[in-house]
Motif scaffolding. Structure first.
Motif: not given
Length: 134
Positions: A3-8, A39-45, A50-58, A79-81
């Motif tokens: 939750q801390s990461l999500i809030r950030s 994650r399947q491309h090596g992306g870390e949590t 992470p980026a905030l994304s609307c459902m459409h973009c996600n 694009f990489h935010p």
């Protein structure tokens, strides 16, 4: 994700989709914390991925990290935010998001940001005076 990461992520994004800048308060769909590099491309949590994304973009982005520039046909990164300044790649013309670069154009195409239904949402929000995505 904790939750801390999500809030950030929400705070850093100023509660806007990081791909087209629509505030969560003005859009009817839910927002998600998306892994820019899946994650399947090596992306870390971690806070850098992470980026905030609307459902459409996600949903449209999925695990994609590249797309085809509709103008040149070349395969380019999306694009990489965290790394790409938004204004270098995009600009608004009323309800239309314009890709200024190969990255911008490919991202708009892959995420379907110029799809007629999605554009209609922006037109309706603009007509209601909720044009707050610049």
């Amino acid at each position: 994700m904790n939750q801390s990461l999500i809030r950030s992520v929400w705070d850093r994004a100023k509660r806007r989709c990081e791909y087209w800048h629509m505030p969560a308060t003005a859009y009817v769909s839910s927002y998600h914390v998306d892994h820019i590099a899946a994650r399947q491309h090596g992306g870390e949590t971690s806070l850098e991925n992470p980026a905030l994304s609307c459902m459409h973009c996600n949903q449209r982005k999925g695990p994609n990290i590249a797309g085809r520039d509709p103008k040149t046909g070349e395969i380019v990164q999306l694009f990489h935010p965290r790394r790409d300044p938004w204004g270098d790649h995009f600009e608004w013309n009323g309800p239309d998001l314009i890709g200024k670069t190969q990255i911008g154009r490919a991202t708009i195409q892959v995420l379907g940001i110029d799809d007629p239904g999605f554009r209609a949402v922006r037109v309706a929000l603009q007509d209601e005076g909720m044009h707050d995505w610049d």
